[in-house]
Design a protein around this motif. Structure first.
Motif, short mmCIF file in Angstrom:
data_model
loop_
_atom_site.label_atom_id
_atom_site.label_comp_id
_atom_site.label_asym_id
_atom_site.label_seq_id
_atom_site.Cartn_x
_atom_site.Cartn_y
_atom_site.Cartn_z
N GLU A 1 105.16 -35.85 96.20
CA GLU A 1 104.19 -36.20 96.95
C GLU A 1 103.71 -37.57 96.39
N ALA A 2 103.08 -38.58 97.46
CA ALA A 2 102.56 -39.82 96.70
C ALA A 2 101.44 -39.91 95.82
N GLU A 3 100.46 -38.69 95.62
CA GLU A 3 99.39 -38.23 94.78
C GLU A 3 99.92 -37.82 93.81
N ALA A 4 101.04 -37.06 93.51
CA ALA A 4 101.55 -36.79 92.42
C ALA A 4 102.17 -37.55 91.54
N ALA A 5 103.07 -38.62 92.33
CA ALA A 5 103.86 -39.74 91.76
C ALA A 5 102.46 -40.92 90.90
N LEU A 6 101.65 -41.13 91.90
CA LEU A 6 100.66 -41.89 91.34
C LEU A 6 99.68 -41.20 90.05
N TYR A 7 99.73 -39.93 89.99
CA TYR A 7 99.10 -39.23 89.05
C TYR A 7 100.03 -39.35 87.56
N TRP A 8 101.41 -39.01 87.75
CA TRP A 8 101.97 -39.17 86.55
C TRP A 8 102.32 -40.55 86.24
N LYS A 9 102.26 -41.54 86.87
CA LYS A 9 102.46 -42.88 86.60
C LYS A 9 101.13 -43.35 85.93
N ILE A 10 100.02 -43.13 86.11
CA ILE A 10 98.92 -43.55 85.37
C ILE A 10 98.77 -42.79 84.33
N LEU A 11 99.17 -41.31 83.92
CA LEU A 11 99.03 -40.72 82.85
C LEU A 11 99.95 -41.17 81.74
N CYS A 12 101.34 -41.36 82.21
CA CYS A 12 102.24 -41.92 81.40
C CYS A 12 102.01 -43.26 80.87
N ARG A 13 101.43 -44.13 81.63
CA ARG A 13 101.12 -45.45 81.25
C ARG A 13 99.88 -45.26 79.87
N HIS A 14 98.92 -44.39 80.36
CA HIS A 14 97.83 -44.18 79.55
C HIS A 14 98.14 -43.58 78.17
N LEU A 15 99.17 -42.59 78.11
CA LEU A 15 99.98 -41.96 76.89
C LEU A 15 100.41 -43.10 76.27
N GLN A 16 101.29 -44.05 76.87
CA GLN A 16 102.11 -45.23 76.17
C GLN A 16 101.02 -46.08 75.59
N SER A 17 100.15 -46.28 76.18
CA SER A 17 98.98 -47.36 75.56
C SER A 17 98.41 -46.81 74.29
N GLU A 18 97.84 -45.44 74.53
CA GLU A 18 97.36 -44.70 73.52
C GLU A 18 98.31 -44.79 72.38
N ALA A 19 99.42 -44.18 72.35
CA ALA A 19 100.45 -44.04 71.67
C ALA A 19 100.62 -45.51 70.75
N GLU A 20 100.53 -46.68 71.58
CA GLU A 20 100.86 -47.92 70.78
C GLU A 20 99.66 -48.26 70.01
N ALA A 21 98.34 -48.01 70.67
CA ALA A 21 97.19 -48.35 69.81
C ALA A 21 97.12 -47.43 68.32
N LYS A 22 97.26 -46.29 68.47
CA LYS A 22 97.31 -45.49 67.52
C LYS A 22 98.33 -45.83 66.37
#
Length: 1027
Positions: A341-362
């Motif tokens: 679904e479109a909502e699930a795809a957007l959910y996982w895209k934002i979550l993965c982007r957030h995790l990647q930025s958090e990992a880079e910051a840490k």
């Protein structure tokens, strides 16, 4: 009996005094006062004796205007006592309540402000505290409601606020919608913050009030916006709002400048919408927001919840688990992958982007610290990366399979495909095999044709904007991000894209491609040109810059299909910006598209030419086609007016002249874009940028600034452009900032002051060739011209920004010790006043009806201008010119009175009223304003004229001397402007001179007096006769 009343009043006053000190004694004192009321009640008059004593005891409270802590405690106690209902003495309580409410209604209608304020305050407190079973007659409630409705319009804000609060208890009655209508009407007009806040909190939930409450989320007051979100959370369930309202509420609240408003919006989102309406299901919340249409709102919601720590990533099935669960028992497993679904795809895209930025910051924190702290940061970064690996597809092949399945599912899954495509930027392509798989997939995406539909006639219709790759700008960005990630080596991105362009351009060169193939090739070319630093990046690649220009871009701009012309014109603009100097063929083609193209092509050509002008400068663009206009010091004096028939053939027309005449054209058709673009709006925005950043364009003469500003003001007030909301908004911001950026923007050598008179001449009907029309049209045009003039005066009054103001103060401070008189009149309103006076004196159409109304309007504007005491030269000049202005408007007595008052003000401001300007000073003043120096307003003669020469001819020569100021230099003529001319003198002199001239013509008297005075009299007489 009187002694008993005094004793009762003393007891009540004692209780009230004790209640003013603390809230803690209120419950005990309520019981004590209730017992006192019950003891004083009689069967004949239950509670009335007590009420008389009670009203006398609380009377001082109605004379106290301030809201102190003690007075507020007393008000709360009085309200609580009045609303208290004891079942044992219900009749006494109800009788006392009714009598006290009537007492308060009388006070609410009093002329005394503190009495109205206290009455409305106590009434509102009583109504809010009353139990539902209170026995009050309907007639009394009607009186209370009518009284509070009147107090809603009170001139005291506190009275209005308490009146609204009192009515809020009745607003939910289904039979009475008048209160709701009154609230909505008052909310639109209310200026006080507290009253608006009270109204918002009092509005009931309904379709009629939802629009007003949502509109209050844009209120200028932080407390009102916060109250709006509180009401939306408590009174409006998520399903009761439309999708548009939901997205507007979240978009405004999550991006509000106030942290308290953002917190209130986030609280509403978490506690009400997510927890209660969606049972904590974030995917269900996304469905309520329609993320396919409002993607930015969905991303903002996800980011806010992630930042708050609300989202738990393991709640939903990840894409990796998604693939695994559907591929357990299927070989190949590509065809059996379940669509996401479109909502699930957007959910996982934002979550993965957030995790990647958090990992880079840490990881960065771990690299910049040492010891235990670095180990903690490294552990947190490792946890984030492990969680990201659990979500993303295990291999690049799985990622490619997942995206391909959704691409083949049709246009309904285009949004999901784009979200999944962005996962590719988070994968690792260091392995050669993975990079090869990803490279093949990228090549397929670049070669993927545009989506289209076929109409009933068999014609192909492209889906999308027709400019971006894939028909969607966001899709093109997703492909670009993936392509740069896969081909990250230097020059590899350009090599891959140019090779695909060469393959797509082959049928275009052979003239076998249809318009969709042309558009696909040009869209990919535009994507390349947008993302390279210069044309040198294409050297040695599959297609060279010159080859791209001559074999693809220029032929595309000449294609028979309009959509191909439009996308090719855009590519020409990008190509020209990347060039060190624009190519002549490119500029010629853009000019040709601007002149002869269809509406959508002309809009794109307008953007392209504006971009080239601001990037290279007008001289470089003109030189590219052989136009080399050399002016001394680059001072081009004006913009040529061009006949539309000459635009196609005459290539000697400069770019500025060409674009300026595009603003003059009557063709203002709106293109196919959704943001109401037109040629006028594009050119208007472009010229506004040029004026706003004029310091960056030294090749553009400053003499052109007033012409451009004059045209922009005409465009802003023009009826033909009132539907162009984007242009209106752009120009309104421009007019607000332009005069505040620099003092030179207001001065005579700047823009605003010089453009004032030309703007009035072009907007006023019936003068200077401006056509009129019916009386209604003429009246409307005159009002618009006056509005534009007032608008320009307001621009002159806008203060400079802080940095510019400090520099101006420093420069003026250095001169203040030695020079008291300032010559800064040209950057203030004084310069406009002198220009108006010069226009009134030199207007060639002042004898006509339209000219007279024009002169009157100018004089009214001049009379409203205030002069600064430091501008002594401007004051003396204006005093000399006022006589001519008064003479021109003698029939308008009110205006003459205003001008005489202005003359008195100027005389009081003049430090040396008996002295005038010298010829050099007046010449310098007119020269600074760019006016002709033949207006001799010099009042610098120190010795006044003697009474002898004036004794016999004062009434008959005063107007003549005003006329002779232009040509005569004798002392008498120079001293006349110091004396205001009265309308009665002009009228008597006009009748006498007219009669003399008529008698002279009847008797054919040809004798001519050789004296200068008689020559001047004949001139005036002829003027009067012509009137």
């Amino acid at each position: 009996m009187a002694e008993e009343d005094r004793r009762l009043a003393g007891e009540i006053a004692r209780v009230l005094d004790e209640c003013r000190l603390s809230h803690a004694v209120h419950p005990r004192k309520l019981k004590e006062l209730s017992a006192l009321r019950s003891a004083s009640a009689t069967d004949a008059h239950p509670g009335l004796c007590f009420f008389a004593a009670f009203s006398r005891a609380v009377a001082p409270l109605f004379d106290f205007p301030r809201r102190t802590a003690s007075s507020e405690r007393a008000v709360r106690f009085v309200s609580a006592f009045a609303a208290r209902r004891d079942e044992k003495d219900a009749v006494v309580c109800d009788a006392f309540l009714e009598e006290f409410l009537r007492f308060l209604l009388v006070a609410a209608a009093a002329a005394h402000r503190p009495a109205r304020f206290r009455a409305c305050q106590i009434i509102s407190e009583i109504i809010m505290r009353l139990p539902d079973d209170a026995e009050v007659s309907d007639e009394l409630w009607d009186e209370v409601i009518d009284s509070m409705k009147q107090r809603v319009g009170d001139k005291v804000p506190a009275v209005r606020a308490f009146a609204v609060r009192a009515l809020s208890r009745f607003v939910n009655d289904g039979d009475d919608s008048d209160i709701t209508n009154l609230f909505l009407q008052t909310l639109c007009q209310e200026q006080n913050t507290e009253v608006r806040k009270t109204i918002v909190l009092s509005l009931p939930p309904s379709n009629m009030t939802s629009e007003a409450i949502v509109g209050s989320t844009l209120d200028v007051s932080e407390s009102v916006r916060k109250a709006a979100y509180l009401v939306l959370a408590s009174k409006f369930p998520l399903h009761s709002l439309s999708i548009k309202h939901r997205t507007i509420i979240l978009q405004r609240g999550l991006s509000d400048r106030s942290s308290s408003v953002r917190k209130e919006c986030l609280k509403m989102l978490k506690d009400e919408w997510l927890a209660k309406s969606c049972s904590g299901d974030l995917i269900a919340l996304m469905r309520f927001l329609d993320v396919e249409t409002y993607e930015s709102v969905g991303e903002a919601v996800m980011e806010a919840l992630l930042k708050d720590g609300t989202i738990i990533s393991k709640e939903y099935q990840s894409p990796r688990q998604f693939l695994a669960s559907n591929c357990e028992n299927t070989e190949g497993c590509t065809s059996n992958i379940q669509l996401m679904e479109a909502e699930a795809a957007l959910y996982w895209k934002i979550l993965c982007r957030h995790l990647q930025s958090e990992a880079e910051a840490k990881g960065n924190d771990a690299a910049t610290t040492t010891g235990t702290e670095a180990a903690i940061y490294a552990s947190e970064a490792s946890d984030k990366n492990d969680l990201l690996d659990e979500i993303l597809p295990a291999t690049v092949s799985d990622f490619v399979s997942l995206v391909k399945v959704h691409l083949s599912a049709g246009p309904n899954y285009c949004f999901t495909s784009r979200q999944l495509l962005l996962f590719g930027a988070m994968l690792d392509y260091s392995d050669v095999a993975n990079r090869k798989v990803a490279s093949e997939f990228v090549n397929e995406l670049l070669l993927r044709p545009l989506e289209h539909e076929v109409d009933d006639d068999g014609n192909k219709i492209v889906i999308g904007d027709g400019i971006s790759l894939g028909g969607d700008r966001e899709w093109a960005r997703a492909i670009l991000e993936l392509t740069k990630k896969v081909h990250a080596s230097m020059g590899e991105f350009e090599a891959v894209v140019t090779s695909v362009i060469k393959e797509l351009a082959q049928p275009c060169r052979e003239r076998t491609a249809d318009f969709m193939q042309w558009m696909h090739c040009l869209a990919l070319t535009g994507l390349l040109l947008e993302n390279i630093p210069s044309l040198w990046s294409l050297q040695g690649k599959a297609i060279k810059p010159s080859e791209m220009l001559h074999s693809l871009l220029l032929p595309g701009a000449k294609h028979s299909h309009i959509d191909v012309q439009r996308v090719a014109t855009r590519c020409l603009s990008l190509f020209g910006i990347l060039e060190r100097r624009p190519t002549g063929e490119l500029v010629s083609q853009l000019r040709q598209s601007f002149v002869d193209g269809a509406t959508s092509v002309r809009i794109m050509a307008s953007k392209s030419l504006i971009d080239l002008l601001t990037w290279h400068g007008p001289q470089e663009v003109d030189k590219a086609i052989g136009i080399d206009i050399k002016q001394p010091n680059n001072e081009k004096e004006g913009l040529a007016s061009i006949n539309s028939s000459n635009l196609r053939d005459d290539e000697s027309i400069g770019l500025l002249d060409l674009l300026y005449n595009g603003l003059n054209s009557d063709n203002s058709e709106v293109g196919d874009a959704a943001d109401d673009e037109s040629v006028h709006s594009i050119l208007g925005e472009g010229f506004a940028k040029i004026l706003l950043l004029s310091e960056n364009y030294p090749s553009i003469s400053t003499c052109l600034s007033p012409l451009i500003l004059h045209k922009l003001i005409n465009l802003y007030f023009c009826d033909e452009t009132k539907e162009l909301q984007r242009l209106k908004q752009c120009l309104s911001i421009f007019f607000e900032h332009y005069p505040a950026l620099s003092c030179t923007h207001k001065a005579s050598n700047g823009c605003i002051s010089t453009a004032f008179i030309p703007t009035m001449q072009s907007l006023w009907p019936g003068v200077y060739g401006k056509s009129g029309g019916p009386a209604i049209t003429v009246s409307k045009m005159r009002k618009r011209a006056v509005l534009a003039a007032q608008f320009m005066l307001q621009m002159m009054q806008i203060p400079l920004f802080s940095n510019e103001r400090k520099e101006d103060e420093l420069s003026s401070g250095n001169l203040s010790s030695s020079v008291q008189t300032s010559d800064d009149f040209d950057s203030g309103e004084e310069g406009i006043a002198i220009r108006i006076a010069a226009e009134v004196a030199g207007c060639p159409e002042k004898k006509t009806s339209a000219g007279k109304s024009y002169i009157v309007a100018l004089c009214r504007i001049a009379a409203s201008i205030n002069f600064r005491p430091s501008e002594q030269h401007a004051i003396k000049c204006m005093r000399g010119l006022l006589n001519g202005m008064i003479t021109s408007v003698t029939r308008d007595k009110e205006l003459v009175k205003e001008l005489n008052l202005m003359a008195a003000r100027l005389r009081s401001l003049d430090e040396h009223p008996d002295e005038g300007l010298s010829e050099d000073q007046s010449a310098a003043l007119f020269g600074k304003l760019g006016l002709e120096c033949n207006l001799n307003i010099d009042t610098s003669t120190v010795i006044p004229p003697t009474p002898a020469p004036q004794s016999g001819r004062t009434a008959t020569t005063r107007r003549r001397r005003v006329r002779r100021e232009v040509s005569s230099s004798d002392d008498e003529a120079q001293s006349v402007p110091l004396v205001p001319v009265t309308p009665s003198q002009i009228s008597v002199r006009s009748h006498r001179t007219s009669k003399t001239a008529a008698m002279s013509k009847i008797t054919n008297n040809t004798a001519v007096d050789s004296s200068d005075d008689e020559d001047g009299e004949s001139d005036v007489t002829s003027d009067e006769l012509s009137e």
